[in-house]
Motif scaffolding. Structure first.
Motif, PDB file in Angstrom:
ATOM      1  N   ILE A   1       0.824  -1.224   0.000  1.00  0.00           N
ATOM      2  CA  ILE A   1       0.000   0.000   0.000  1.00  0.00           C
ATOM      3  C   ILE A   1       0.852   1.265   0.000  1.00  0.00           C
ATOM      4  N   LEU A   2       1.985   1.220   0.716  1.00  0.00           N
ATOM      5  CA  LEU A   2       2.856   2.402   0.803  1.00  0.00           C
ATOM      6  C   LEU A   2       4.283   2.030   0.446  1.00  0.00           C
ATOM      7  N   SER A   3       4.910   2.823  -0.405  1.00  0.00           N
ATOM      8  CA  SER A   3       6.347   2.655  -0.676  1.00  0.00           C
ATOM      9  C   SER A   3       7.054   3.931  -0.268  1.00  0.00           C
ATOM     10  N   ILE A   4       7.981   3.764   0.636  1.00  0.00           N
ATOM     11  CA  ILE A   4       8.786   4.893   1.097  1.00  0.00           C
ATOM     12  C   ILE A   4      10.137   4.738   0.403  1.00  0.00           C
TER      13      ILE A   4
ATOM     14  N   ASP B   1      17.665   9.237   3.955  1.00  0.00           N
ATOM     15  CA  ASP B   1      17.607   8.149   2.974  1.00  0.00           C
ATOM     16  C   ASP B   1      16.874   6.902   3.508  1.00  0.00           C
ATOM     17  N   VAL B   2      15.653   7.130   3.959  1.00  0.00           N
ATOM     18  CA  VAL B   2      14.869   6.022   4.530  1.00  0.00           C
ATOM     19  C   VAL B   2      13.996   5.372   3.445  1.00  0.00           C
ATOM     20  N   SER B   3      14.074   4.051   3.348  1.00  0.00           N
ATOM     21  CA  SER B   3      13.260   3.301   2.382  1.00  0.00           C
ATOM     22  C   SER B   3      12.668   2.056   3.044  1.00  0.00           C
ATOM     23  N   PHE B   4      11.399   1.814   2.803  1.00  0.00           N
ATOM     24  CA  PHE B   4      10.762   0.545   3.185  1.00  0.00           C
ATOM     25  C   PHE B   4       9.374   0.510   2.563  1.00  0.00           C
ATOM     26  N   THR B   5       8.743  -0.644   2.586  1.00  0.00           N
ATOM     27  CA  THR B   5       7.389  -0.736   2.036  1.00  0.00           C
ATOM     28  C   THR B   5       6.435  -1.288   3.095  1.00  0.00           C
ATOM     29  N   VAL B   6       5.188  -0.874   2.993  1.00  0.00           N
ATOM     30  CA  VAL B   6       4.159  -1.294   3.942  1.00  0.00           C
ATOM     31  C   VAL B   6       3.103  -2.096   3.178  1.00  0.00           C
ATOM     32  N   GLU B   7       2.802  -3.265   3.680  1.00  0.00           N
ATOM     33  CA  GLU B   7       1.738  -4.074   3.093  1.00  0.00           C
ATOM     34  C   GLU B   7       0.391  -3.621   3.654  1.00  0.00           C
ATOM     35  N   ALA B   8      -0.644  -3.692   2.836  1.00  0.00           N
ATOM     36  CA  ALA B   8      -1.979  -3.291   3.281  1.00  0.00           C
ATOM     37  C   ALA B   8      -2.401  -4.129   4.481  1.00  0.00           C
TER      38      ALA B   8
ATOM     39  N   VAL C   1      -7.873  -5.105  13.909  1.00  0.00           N
ATOM     40  CA  VAL C   1      -8.369  -6.379  13.394  1.00  0.00           C
ATOM     41  C   VAL C   1      -9.745  -6.186  12.750  1.00  0.00           C
ATOM     42  N   GLU C   2     -10.613  -5.437  13.456  1.00  0.00           N
ATOM     43  CA  GLU C   2     -11.983  -5.256  12.954  1.00  0.00           C
ATOM     44  C   GLU C   2     -12.053  -4.475  11.652  1.00  0.00           C
ATOM     45  N   THR C   3     -11.268  -3.398  11.553  1.00  0.00           N
ATOM     46  CA  THR C   3     -11.358  -2.551  10.359  1.00  0.00           C
ATOM     47  C   THR C   3     -10.507  -3.112   9.220  1.00  0.00           C
ATOM     48  N   GLY C   4      -9.470  -3.872   9.560  1.00  0.00           N
ATOM     49  CA  GLY C   4      -8.567  -4.380   8.519  1.00  0.00           C
ATOM     50  C   GLY C   4      -7.764  -3.256   7.858  1.00  0.00           C
ATOM     51  N   SER C   5      -7.798  -2.042   8.451  1.00  0.00           N
ATOM     52  CA  SER C   5      -7.074  -0.901   7.864  1.00  0.00           C
ATOM     53  C   SER C   5      -5.578  -1.000   8.131  1.00  0.00           C
ATOM     54  N   THR C   6      -4.829  -0.187   7.434  1.00  0.00           N
ATOM     55  CA  THR C   6      -3.389  -0.099   7.664  1.00  0.00           C
ATOM     56  C   THR C   6      -3.142   0.976   8.722  1.00  0.00           C
ATOM     57  N   PHE C   7      -2.437   0.611   9.778  1.00  0.00           N
ATOM     58  CA  PHE C   7      -2.152   1.558  10.858  1.00  0.00           C
ATOM     59  C   PHE C   7      -0.654   1.861  10.883  1.00  0.00           C
ATOM     60  N   VAL C   8      -0.322   3.122  11.028  1.00  0.00           N
ATOM     61  CA  VAL C   8       1.070   3.520  11.241  1.00  0.00           C
ATOM     62  C   VAL C   8       1.104   4.282  12.561  1.00  0.00           C
ATOM     63  N   TYR C   9       1.874   3.767  13.503  1.00  0.00           N
ATOM     64  CA  TYR C   9       1.767   4.201  14.884  1.00  0.00           C
ATOM     65  C   TYR C   9       3.137   4.632  15.409  1.00  0.00           C
TER      66      TYR C   9
ATOM     67  N   ASN D   1      18.608   8.917  14.811  1.00  0.00           N
ATOM     68  CA  ASN D   1      19.285   9.985  14.076  1.00  0.00           C
ATOM     69  C   ASN D   1      18.835  10.063  12.621  1.00  0.00           C
ATOM     70  N   GLY D   2      17.581   9.805  12.392  1.00  0.00           N
ATOM     71  CA  GLY D   2      17.035   9.914  11.037  1.00  0.00           C
ATOM     72  C   GLY D   2      17.381   8.760  10.120  1.00  0.00           C
ATOM     73  N   VAL D   3      18.076   7.749  10.660  1.00  0.00           N
ATOM     74  CA  VAL D   3      18.488   6.614   9.823  1.00  0.00           C
ATOM     75  C   VAL D   3      17.696   5.374  10.232  1.00  0.00           C
ATOM     76  N   LEU D   4      17.165   4.658   9.239  1.00  0.00           N
ATOM     77  CA  LEU D   4      16.419   3.430   9.516  1.00  0.00           C
ATOM     78  C   LEU D   4      17.400   2.349   9.992  1.00  0.00           C
ATOM     79  N   GLN D   5      17.165   1.855  11.211  1.00  0.00           N
ATOM     80  CA  GLN D   5      18.066   0.846  11.780  1.00  0.00           C
ATOM     81  C   GLN D   5      17.593  -0.569  11.469  1.00  0.00           C
ATOM     82  N   GLN D   6      16.260  -0.752  11.503  1.00  0.00           N
ATOM     83  CA  GLN D   6      15.723  -2.080  11.197  1.00  0.00           C
ATOM     84  C   GLN D   6      14.243  -1.959  10.894  1.00  0.00           C
ATOM     85  N   TYR D   7      13.791  -2.753   9.929  1.00  0.00           N
ATOM     86  CA  TYR D   7      12.370  -2.804   9.587  1.00  0.00           C
ATOM     87  C   TYR D   7      12.016  -4.273   9.475  1.00  0.00           C
ATOM     88  N   ASP D   8      11.378  -4.816  10.492  1.00  0.00           N
ATOM     89  CA  ASP D   8      11.121  -6.247  10.570  1.00  0.00           C
ATOM     90  C   ASP D   8       9.959  -6.510  11.520  1.00  0.00           C
TER      91      ASP D   8
END
Ligand code: ADP
Ligand code: MG
Length: 273
Positions: free
Chosen positions: A3-6, A25-32, A189-197, A217-224
């Motif tokens: 749904i989202l590509s950073i 220079d942060v990059s990652f993708t979010v699944e719906a 769970v009920e809405t099935g929406s994508t949440f970014v918290y 410090n503005g740098v992505l350390q881990q996305y997992d």
């Protein structure tokens, strides 16, 4: 579905001596349908990242694609419409209108956007947020937790593609925070929406999220996934950040290999006091 590509997001503030690279220079993708927790210490760039993802702010370089579309290709006016229709934003302050009741507060954004209220969705949200019987209460007749629920319901009413929350529970007391944590999980769970918290509370993140986005410090350390971050931290900073208390990682300190990878079993033992 993605749904989202950073993509290579960088945000600098100020110039010269006062220049700050809030995001680098942060990059990652979010699944719906995922629940992403953005965590990191104070000033690490969490809010900056969230604002860029929601089109509240523009990056110095890089892009955000929502359902494949570059959100920053829009002019400011189009971006404002995009925010109203596609994105829900929730902050620690509820900003409810004191003279409007629960239902009026919930429907205001939709009406201001010149659209009509979907009564069925409205009553489903009232139910989902535990506000049944409170529809005609004014904000000052509600507890803090109930007010935050109204704010969440108001944000969900226009059916945003993604719901963004920046430390939404931080001015609630400890008991209410726990209750609301559960509510948010149920709502996800009920809405099935994508949440970014966004949170600085790693326990909150570990219990709520399906994916953790840890920045420093503005740098992505881990996305997992939370358990991957916990058991296979990318570096000592991550290992230390997700350990609570961090003395759990005393044995890990010497275990960073020359190539930067961390070779350890996390939480292998506490430091002797
Ligand atoms: P967090 O939400 O993780 O606490 P922020 O994203 O708010 O961090 O801020 C990251 C960095 O960018 C900090 O050093 C902060 O001072 C700086 N910053 C944020 N917003 C602005 C702004 N509008 N102008 C100048 N500097 C800013
Ligand atoms: Mg912040």
């Amino acid at each position: 579905m993605n749904i989202l590509s950073i993509e290579h997001l960088t945000r600098e503030y100020g110039t010269g001596d006062t220049a700050v690279t809030a995001l680098n220079d942060v990059s990652f993708t979010v699944e719906a349908g995922e629940f992403i927790a953005i965590i990191g210490s104070s000033g690490s760039g969490k809010s900056t990242l969230m604002h860029l993802m929601g089109g509240v702010d523009r990056p110095t370089s890089g892009t955000v694609r929502l359902q494949g579309q570059d959100i920053f290709a829009r002019n400011d006016e189009q971006l404002a419409v995009f925010r109203r229709r596609e994105v829900g934003l929730i902050y620690q302050f509820y900003n409810l209108i004191p003279v409007l009741n629960v239902v009026e507060n919930m429907t205001l954004p939709v009406l201001m956007d010149g659209r009509s209220v979907n009564e069925q969705r409205l009553s489903a949200l009232v139910r989902a947020l535990g506000l049944t019987g409170r529809e005609h209460c004014l904000p000052n007749q509600l507890s803090g937790g109930q007010q935050q629920r109204v704010a969440i319901a108001r944000t969900l009413a226009p059916e945003p593609s993604v719901l963004f929350m920046d430390e939404p529970l931080s001015n609630l007391d400890a008991k209410l925070r726990l209750e609301m944590r559960y509510e948010l999980q149920r709502l996800h769970v009920e809405t099935g929406s994508t949440f970014v918290y966004v949170t600085h509370d790693q326990m909150e993140a570990m219990t709520l999220a399906t994916q953790i986005c840890l920045i420093e410090n503005g740098v992505l350390q881990q996305y997992d996934a939370p358990l991957t971050v916990y058991h296979q931290p990318n570096n000592l900073f991550v290992a230390d950040f997700v350990g609570n208390p961090s003395i759990n990682f005393v044995e890990a300190k010497g275990a960073q290999r020359a190539d930067g990878a961390v070779e350890l079993t996390v939480f292998q033992g506490r430091k002797a006091l």
